[in-house]
Design a protein around this motif. Structure first.
Motif, PDB file in Angstrom:
ATOM      1  N   TYR A   1       0.858  -1.170   0.000  1.00 18.23           N
ATOM      2  CA  TYR A   1       0.000   0.000   0.000  1.00 18.23           C
ATOM      3  C   TYR A   1       0.899   1.226   0.000  1.00 18.23           C
ATOM      4  O   TYR A   1       1.775   1.352   0.849  1.00 18.23           O
ATOM      5  N   GLY A   2       0.675   2.117  -0.925  1.00 20.40           N
ATOM      6  CA  GLY A   2       1.627   3.205  -1.108  1.00 20.40           C
ATOM      7  C   GLY A   2       1.212   4.545  -0.555  1.00 20.40           C
ATOM      8  O   GLY A   2       1.872   5.550  -0.792  1.00 20.40           O
ATOM      9  N   GLY A   3       0.109   4.616   0.188  1.00 17.69           N
ATOM     10  CA  GLY A   3      -0.343   5.909   0.677  1.00 17.69           C
ATOM     11  C   GLY A   3      -1.032   6.695  -0.422  1.00 17.69           C
ATOM     12  O   GLY A   3      -1.516   6.145  -1.414  1.00 17.69           O
ATOM     13  N   ASP A   4      -1.064   8.009  -0.279  1.00 17.92           N
ATOM     14  CA  ASP A   4      -1.767   8.878  -1.220  1.00 17.92           C
ATOM     15  C   ASP A   4      -0.913   9.092  -2.468  1.00 17.92           C
ATOM     16  O   ASP A   4       0.164   9.676  -2.409  1.00 17.92           O
ATOM     17  N   VAL A   5      -1.397   8.616  -3.598  1.00 16.27           N
ATOM     18  CA  VAL A   5      -0.651   8.749  -4.856  1.00 16.27           C
ATOM     19  C   VAL A   5      -1.346   9.708  -5.818  1.00 16.27           C
ATOM     20  O   VAL A   5      -1.036   9.729  -7.008  1.00 16.27           O
ATOM     21  N   THR A   6      -2.268  10.522  -5.312  1.00 19.47           N
ATOM     22  CA  THR A   6      -3.086  11.382  -6.172  1.00 19.47           C
ATOM     23  C   THR A   6      -2.237  12.294  -7.047  1.00 19.47           C
ATOM     24  O   THR A   6      -2.438  12.377  -8.269  1.00 19.47           O
ATOM     25  N   GLU A   7      -1.279  12.983  -6.448  1.00 15.13           N
ATOM     26  CA  GLU A   7      -0.488  13.957  -7.203  1.00 15.13           C
ATOM     27  C   GLU A   7       0.393  13.284  -8.239  1.00 15.13           C
ATOM     28  O   GLU A   7       0.435  13.705  -9.406  1.00 15.13           O
ATOM     29  N   ILE A   8       1.107  12.244  -7.849  1.00 16.41           N
ATOM     30  CA  ILE A   8       1.996  11.601  -8.806  1.00 16.41           C
ATOM     31  C   ILE A   8       1.201  10.872  -9.881  1.00 16.41           C
ATOM     32  O   ILE A   8       1.644  10.775 -11.035  1.00 16.41           O
TER      33      ILE A   8
END
Length: 239
Positions: free
Chosen positions: A136-143
């Motif tokens: 699980y990589g956390g919040d990836v919204t921006e990238i």
């Protein structure tokens, strides 16, 4: 062209500058959950991948490779170099998983390598970013937005080998469900078929005719007897 610096952590200048070049960045998940057989097979598969590409002399002259490992943060395992100068990868596993930071690092390294090519007049073939992860990589919204735009602009392609335990929502957000592969046997960690496919694809793209950066590559992935499949991530695309 001479090297900028020396050692695995420093960038090596491209060779054969009269040829087009294809940068390939491999981002390997080295979090604690990858310890044991998974990380051993990642090392083995990456090293075999580089050997396979180098069997094609034309591709070997055109492909540059960099390798990063990531857990809580990314680090450079080997900085940019001709694939013929790639050293064996020896990842060890431990720590958490930060996919966003790893991809940001990878995208920036691909961008910088592309600028170097432009500065010396090298034609750029489609850059590949190959991500291997089980977490699980956390919040990836921006990238994810950055990758989506760069993909639309034909400046890179992201490929994902999703290992047992991966977060489907994260991977779907990063890829729009495209170019993702997972193992049929979730209790196994045989990455051979995926990296065989990547080697064939890299050789085909790097040696393609001028003006072409996308080629059709035949693959057994997803067919009967394959140990990889293309997952259906539609349910997570609009979550």
């Amino acid at each position: 062209m001479s090297n900028y610096n020396y050692g695995d952590y420093e960038e090596v200048a491209p060779e054969n500058i009269n040829e087009s070049h294809m940068p390939v960045l491999i981002a390997g998940d080295i979090s604690g959950s990858m310890a044991g057989l998974p990380i051993q097979n990642v090392n083995k598969s990456i090293n075999r991948f580089s050997s396979d590409v180098c069997k094609d002399s034309k591709a070997a002259a055109r492909v540059d490779v960099a390798v990063i490992g990531f857990n809580d943060a990314p680090h450079i395992e080997q900085n940019w170099r001709p694939i013929t100068e790639m050293n064996p990868v020896e990842f060890t596993a431990g720590g958490g998983t930060n996919i966003s930071a790893a991809l940001e690092k990878g995208v920036n390294m691909l961008r910088d390598r592309g600028h170097l090519y432009e500065d010396v007049g090298i034609d750029v073939k489609m850059p590949y970013l190959i991500l291997i992860t089980d977490g699980y990589g956390g919040d990836v919204t921006e990238i994810a937005e950055v990758i989506k735009q760069r993909t639309a602009d034909r400046k890179m392609k992201l490929w994902v080998l999703a290992v047992k335990g991966y977060d489907k929502a994260t991977v779907a957000q990063l890829t729009d469900g495209k170019r993702v592969f997972e193992l049929v046997n979730e209790d196994g960690y045989d990455f051979t078929e995926f990296f065989d496919f990547m080697a064939v694809s890299v050789k085909a793209v790097s040696t393609s005719a001028p003006g072409q950066d996308t080629v059709n590559v035949k693959s057994n992935i997803g067919r009967d007897g394959s140990n990889c499949r293309v997952p259906d991530l539609d349910a997570w695309l609009n979550d």
